[in-house]
Design an enzyme around this catalytic site. Structure first.
Site, PDB file in Angstrom:
ATOM      1  N   ASP A   1      53.891 -96.447 -29.634  1.00 34.34           N
ATOM      2  CA  ASP A   1      52.855 -95.284 -29.576  1.00 34.34           C
ATOM      3  C   ASP A   1      52.487 -95.199 -30.898  1.00 34.34           C
ATOM      4  OD1 ASP A   1      51.905 -92.763 -28.762  1.00 34.34           O
ATOM      5  OD2 ASP A   1      53.409 -91.552 -29.951  1.00 34.34           O
TER       6      ASP A   1
ATOM      7  N   CYS B   1      52.146 -94.345 -24.727  1.00 30.66           N
ATOM      8  CA  CYS B   1      51.037 -93.641 -25.359  1.00 30.66           C
ATOM      9  C   CYS B   1      49.774 -93.711 -24.073  1.00 30.66           C
ATOM     10  CB  CYS B   1      50.491 -94.318 -26.623  1.00 30.66           C
ATOM     11  SG  CYS B   1      48.931 -93.641 -27.190  1.00 30.66           S
TER      12      CYS B   1
HETATM   13  N1  DGL Z   1      51.024 -89.987 -28.009  1.00 30.40           N
HETATM   14  C1  DGL Z   1      49.454 -90.654 -27.662  1.00 30.40           C
HETATM   15  C2  DGL Z   1      49.058 -90.258 -26.359  1.00 30.40           C
HETATM   16  O1  DGL Z   1      50.016 -90.185 -25.460  1.00 30.40           O
HETATM   17  C3  DGL Z   1      48.290 -90.312 -28.643  1.00 30.40           C
HETATM   18  C4  DGL Z   1      48.522 -89.400 -29.854  1.00 30.40           C
HETATM   19  C5  DGL Z   1      47.577 -89.691 -30.884  1.00 30.40           C
HETATM   20  O2  DGL Z   1      47.839 -90.664 -31.587  1.00 30.40           O
HETATM   21  O3  DGL Z   1      46.174 -89.125 -30.927  1.00 30.40           O
HETATM   22  O4  DGL Z   1      47.731 -90.179 -26.141  1.00 30.40           O
END
Ligand code: DGL
Length: 271
Positions: free
Chosen positions: A13, A76
């Site tokens: 992530d 992510c």
């Molecule tokens: N945790 C990430 C997601 O699921 C992104 C967070 C980020 O870095 O903006 O989209």
């Protein structure tokens, strides 16, 4: 050469959010060994271009590959909607995304979703990834989306459970509450860290979808079908890597996983 069933699963992530997916894998598949990478020095990803997100994710996969993975999970949503095809095209190891399982969980709920809210990063909202996946399964579902970048910042600073976290959730979710959505997708892996605030504000009639739940089930099924589920073993040794400073990560990881972790800081730009 066939993959080794006892090889680790890579989970990555932009930062701490993917730990919500790692937690689910640890719960559902306690014998699996995890190598986690959080790109904490370069988070947030959700405000970056697709090209940059892809370039950085390629570096992460090149790093994780050095651990001899049997599978990788993109924990992510932003990377899934921006770079999934580029990553699967570039690496041989099976790579799982978490958006389509969450969309399926959302549509196949009981009662089925009619009016869905999606909170996510700006990049995920812009990609329309959730709308597309939900409409593949139910073209009539109404999908409202909202980018919530400040929740990522609060989560990375370890402030998800604070009063500021609660207030920010209310600000972002007010229009969804007024629109009377029946289902809310937490379309960023950082957002389950606000689960208590979100559930309290939206109330019991709104079903909350955490992509980690459906993705965990899908990973388990795929490993079993490929004959790659790990042999029973006690307490597999997980490894955690980050690109930023360990302090806040350690504290947040302990909160999420319920046990201390010792992350190693690496220079991801080398990969
Ligand atoms: N945790 C990430 C997601 O699921 C992104 C967070 C980020 O870095 O903006 O989209």
């Amino acid at each position: 050469m066939p993959a080794d069933r006892n090889a680790p699963i890579g989970i990555f992530d932009s930062g701490v959010g993917g730990l919500t997916v790692a937690r689910r894998v640890m719960l559902d598949m306690p014998e699996e060994r995890i190598v986690y990478f959080g790109d904490t020095a370069r988070a947030p990803y959700g405000i970056r271009t697709k090209e940059r997100i892809t370039a950085q994710s390629m570096q992460i996969m090149r790093f994780l590959e050095t651990h001899g993975l049997k599978m990788a999970i993109i924990a992510c949503n932003t990377i899934c909607v921006s770079s999934y095809y580029e990553l699967t095209g570039a690496f041989d190891v099976p790579i799982m995304e978490i958006v389509s399982p969450a969309a399926a969980d959302c549509v196949n709920g009981s009662p089925p979703a009619v009016k869905v809210g999606v909170i996510a990063t700006a990049a995920t909202v812009k990609s329309e990834g959730y709308r597309i996946e939900i409409h593949k399964l139910n073209p009539r579902a109404e999908v409202l989306q909202k980018a919530c970048p400040d929740l990522v910042t609060l989560a990375e600073r370890g402030l998800a459970e604070s009063a500021a976290g609660a207030l920010q959730c209310e600000i972002y979710l007010r229009s969804f509450k007024e629109a009377r959505i029946d289902t809310l997708v937490l379309g960023c892996t950082h957002f389950p860290l606000f689960y208590g605030h979100i559930a309290a504000y939206m109330g019991g009639n709104v079903r909350l979808i955490d992509p980690a739940a459906a993705s965990g089930a899908k990973v388990k099924k795929e490993l079993a079908e490929a004959g790659l589920a790990a042999e029973r073993r006690d307490k597999p040794e997980h490894a955690f890597y980050i690109s930023g400073d360990p302090g806040t990560f350690e504290q947040i990881a302990r909160n999420i996983l319920g046990k201390p972790v010792r992350p190693e800081k690496i220079n991801i730009c080398k990969y």
